[in-house]
Design a protein around this motif. Structure first.
Motif, PDB file in Angstrom:
ATOM      1  N   ASP A 149       0.853  -1.184   0.000  1.00 51.13           N
ATOM      2  CA  ASP A 149       0.000   0.000   0.000  1.00 51.13           C
ATOM      3  C   ASP A 149       0.889   1.234   0.000  1.00 51.13           C
ATOM      4  OD1 ASP A 149      -2.310  -1.456  -0.007  1.00 51.13           O
ATOM      5  OD2 ASP A 149      -2.767  -1.184   2.124  1.00 51.13           O
ATOM      6  N   LEU A 150       0.754   2.072  -1.019  1.00 51.07           N
ATOM      7  CA  LEU A 150       1.582   3.265  -1.164  1.00 51.07           C
ATOM      8  C   LEU A 150       0.727   4.497  -0.892  1.00 51.07           C
ATOM      9  CD1 LEU A 150       3.537   2.249  -4.398  1.00 51.07           C
ATOM     10  CD2 LEU A 150       3.987   1.633  -2.024  1.00 51.07           C
ATOM     11  N   TYR A 151       0.910   5.084   0.288  1.00 49.10           N
ATOM     12  CA  TYR A 151       0.134   6.253   0.702  1.00 49.10           C
ATOM     13  C   TYR A 151       0.935   7.531   0.472  1.00 49.10           C
ATOM     14  CZ  TYR A 151      -3.178   3.206   3.152  1.00 49.10           C
ATOM     15  OH  TYR A 151      -4.134   2.258   3.455  1.00 49.10           O
ATOM     16  N   PRO A 152       0.280   8.615   0.082  1.00 50.16           N
ATOM     17  CA  PRO A 152       1.006   9.883  -0.031  1.00 50.16           C
ATOM     18  C   PRO A 152       1.500  10.323   1.339  1.00 50.16           C
ATOM     19  CG  PRO A 152      -1.364  10.254  -0.176  1.00 50.16           C
ATOM     20  CD  PRO A 152      -1.161   8.760  -0.206  1.00 50.16           C
ATOM     21  N   VAL A 153       2.628  11.031   1.365  1.00 52.25           N
ATOM     22  CA  VAL A 153       3.170  11.508   2.633  1.00 52.25           C
ATOM     23  C   VAL A 153       2.163  12.407   3.329  1.00 52.25           C
ATOM     24  CG1 VAL A 153       4.984  12.900   3.685  1.00 52.25           C
ATOM     25  CG2 VAL A 153       5.553  11.263   1.876  1.00 52.25           C
ATOM     26  N   ASN A 154       1.510  13.265   2.561  1.00 52.09           N
ATOM     27  CA  ASN A 154       0.433  14.105   3.086  1.00 52.09           C
ATOM     28  C   ASN A 154      -0.887  13.486   2.648  1.00 52.09           C
ATOM     29  OD1 ASN A 154       2.205  16.119   4.207  1.00 52.09           O
ATOM     30  ND2 ASN A 154       2.544  16.854   2.106  1.00 52.09           N
ATOM     31  N   ALA A 155      -1.599  12.900   3.599  1.00 53.40           N
ATOM     32  CA  ALA A 155      -2.835  12.182   3.275  1.00 53.40           C
ATOM     33  C   ALA A 155      -3.855  13.092   2.620  1.00 53.40           C
ATOM     34  CB  ALA A 155      -3.426  11.577   4.554  1.00 53.40           C
ATOM     35  N   VAL A 156      -4.646  12.513   1.726  1.00 52.32           N
ATOM     36  CA  VAL A 156      -5.709  13.255   1.049  1.00 52.32           C
ATOM     37  C   VAL A 156      -6.747  13.688   2.081  1.00 52.32           C
ATOM     38  CG1 VAL A 156      -7.538  13.126  -0.677  1.00 52.32           C
ATOM     39  CG2 VAL A 156      -5.334  12.011  -1.105  1.00 52.32           C
ATOM     40  N   ASP A 157      -7.036  14.974   2.119  1.00 53.39           N
ATOM     41  CA  ASP A 157      -8.023  15.522   3.047  1.00 53.39           C
ATOM     42  C   ASP A 157      -9.371  15.576   2.345  1.00 53.39           C
ATOM     43  OD1 ASP A 157      -9.632  16.996   4.732  1.00 53.39           O
ATOM     44  OD2 ASP A 157      -8.102  18.482   5.206  1.00 53.39           O
ATOM     45  N   PRO A 158     -10.396  14.863   2.861  1.00 52.72           N
ATOM     46  CA  PRO A 158     -11.696  14.871   2.175  1.00 52.72           C
ATOM     47  C   PRO A 158     -12.322  16.256   2.077  1.00 52.72           C
ATOM     48  CG  PRO A 158     -11.860  13.796   4.328  1.00 52.72           C
ATOM     49  CD  PRO A 158     -10.411  14.000   4.060  1.00 52.72           C
TER      50      PRO A 158
END
Length: 469
Positions: A149-158
């Motif tokens: 699972d490759l997550y962005p360093v800054n999570a997507v903010d809904p």
């Protein structure tokens, strides 16, 4: 009868020291041959890639447990994974072609035999990521799975995503001097507001009670001065729509091959369009593509955008194909309202096991619910919403049960958001599967749920609330 002398001699010689030495040497040689044979390498059976804005998942399904070692390399960003005890085969090599150009995080992947029995994967990345690498034991129709699972360093903010799509008023926009929106008056190019919009405008002006019918009347808030912010912006209603399953978790599968995850996503998209056509309503989808979202994360997303309602959409199956009809479920704090409801909740709650959750990083608190006064109020409001939606769905399809049912669905456990789970129909029933695949029926379902939501808000005006900080 006495044996001949030569037979007696042969029998005695078979146990001689020389004979035993020869047998022992032969056994040692045979053992050394078997010891020298290498252990059978694991075989990759399937590779799958699930790109999404939230994260990209890569799945390697194999016939045995695998050991891995991974590390990040910067400039340019790369993820390097060494897999021990694995043979390079054509299935694994096909991973290269499965990376699409529009993948948000992976530019390309390289696959090679790094050393005997060790395969190396190198993911060339478009940006820095926070990787999670874990394994899943066999479950449902899957064998062993190795997950990246490759997550962005800054999570997507809904919330940021809704602002970007134009579905959220920013504070600056709210304070910008514009022509005031008068209560009950349509803006240019809009149809006249319905009862929901009128009540929203009244709440914004402080001229409407904030309690539901039957409650004690509220003290009206003072009128805002002319030109104040309250006279310009009415309170928006935020609805979280949750298409069930996705990605590694296909949900139920019908006799003709229709997958629940595909059907419910299409219905959710239609419903989103219809709800956003109503005044003062905006919609957030917990997933907008074919990827898996853990149950707790779905709830967390709804809470981050301060959703007023949470509607989870499903099309489940039962052990008997004769089962049919639509249902609406809400959370229960005292157990399931029926054996079927309990079976269904247990089945739906397996989604994290099938879809694949990294238990080492899983927030177990999200999987439980603290029953307090807010949860009791949530269940009461959920029952009202469920009844309104069930009434409307009953106009287009047979109901499996004539009343809203209750069970311990993990996805309904936001203690502060009225939440329902809609079983649109049984995909395991051939007749209802055909309906669910029909565009016209999907549209009817979206219409019915929209009318149910409007019916709910007409009787239960939304409370005023502050902006998230």
């Amino acid at each position: 009868m006495p044996r001949p002398p030569h037979l007696r001699t042969a029998r005695l010689n078979s146990g001689s020291p020389r004979r035993r030495t020869v047998l022992k040497a032969g056994g040692t040689l045979l053992l050394s041959v078997f010891t020298a044979l290498p252990a059978r390498a694991a075989q990759i059976l399937a590779v799958r890639v699930w790109p999404a804005a939230d994260y990209t998942r890569v799945t390697l399904e194999n016939d045995g447990a695998l050991k891995t070692n991974h590390f990040m390399v910067s400039d340019p960003p790369r993820l390097v994974v060494d897999i021990d005890g694995l043979a390079l085969n054509d299935t694994l090599k096909s991973l290269v072609a499965k990376i699409e150009s529009n993948d948000p995080y992976i530019k390309q992947v390289r696959v090679g035999q790094n050393r005997p029995n060790v395969v190396r994967l190198v993911f060339d990345l478009k940006e820095k990521v926070t990787p999670q690498v874990f394994t899943l034991a066999p479950v449902a129709g899957y064998q062993h799975r190795l997950i990246f699972d490759l997550y962005p360093v800054n999570a997507v903010d809904p919330i940021a995503a809704m602002i970007e799509s134009g579905n959220w008023s920013t504070p600056d926009a709210a304070s910008t001097p514009t022509a005031p929106v008068q209560p009950g008056m349509p803006a240019a190019g809009q149809v006249a507001p319905d009862a929901v919009a009128k009540m929203e405008a009244q709440i914004a002006q402080g001229t409407a009670p904030l309690q539901t019918p039957g409650a004690a009347p509220a003290t009206p808030r003072p009128q805002s001065p002319a030109g104040g912010a309250a006279s310009k912006v009415t309170r928006m209603i935020t609805i979280a729509l949750d298409p069930g399953h996705g990605g590694e978790d296909p949900g139920a599968i019908g006799a003709s091959g229709a997958r629940e995850k595909d059907i419910v996503l299409e219905i959710a998209k239609r419903l989103k369009t219809k709800l956003e056509g109503l005044p003062n309503m905006r919609v957030m989808l917990t997933r907008d593509g074919d990827y898996f979202v853990p149950l707790g994360t779905r709830v967390e997303k709804a809470r981050k955008v301060q959703a007023d309602l949470f509607v989870s959409i499903h099309a489940d199956a039962f052990i008997q194909p004769s089962a049919r009809g639509s249902s609406v479920f809400v959370l229960s704090e005292k157990g399931a309202s029926s054996t079927a409801a309990r079976w269904l909740a247990n089945d739906q709650n397996k989604a994290d096991m099938i879809g694949g959750v990294n238990l080492g990083n899983h927030d177990k608190q999200l999987a439980s619910v603290l029953f307090d006064l807010s949860t009791t109020a949530q269940i009461n409001d959920s029952l009202k919403l469920g009844k309104a939606v069930l009434t409307e769905i009953g106009g287009i399809n047979r109901l499996h049960k004539g009343a809203v049912e209750q069970a311990g669905f993990a996805v309904l456990k936001a203690p502060d958001i009225p939440s329902i789970l809609v079983e649109t129909a049984f995909i395991s029933n051939p007749d209802e599967e055909a309906k669910l695949k029909d565009n016209g029926y999907q549209d009817q379902l979206a219409d019915a749920i929209t009318k149910g939501v409007r019916r709910y808000f007409a009787a239960n005006p939304p409370m005023a609330k502050g902006r998230l900080t």
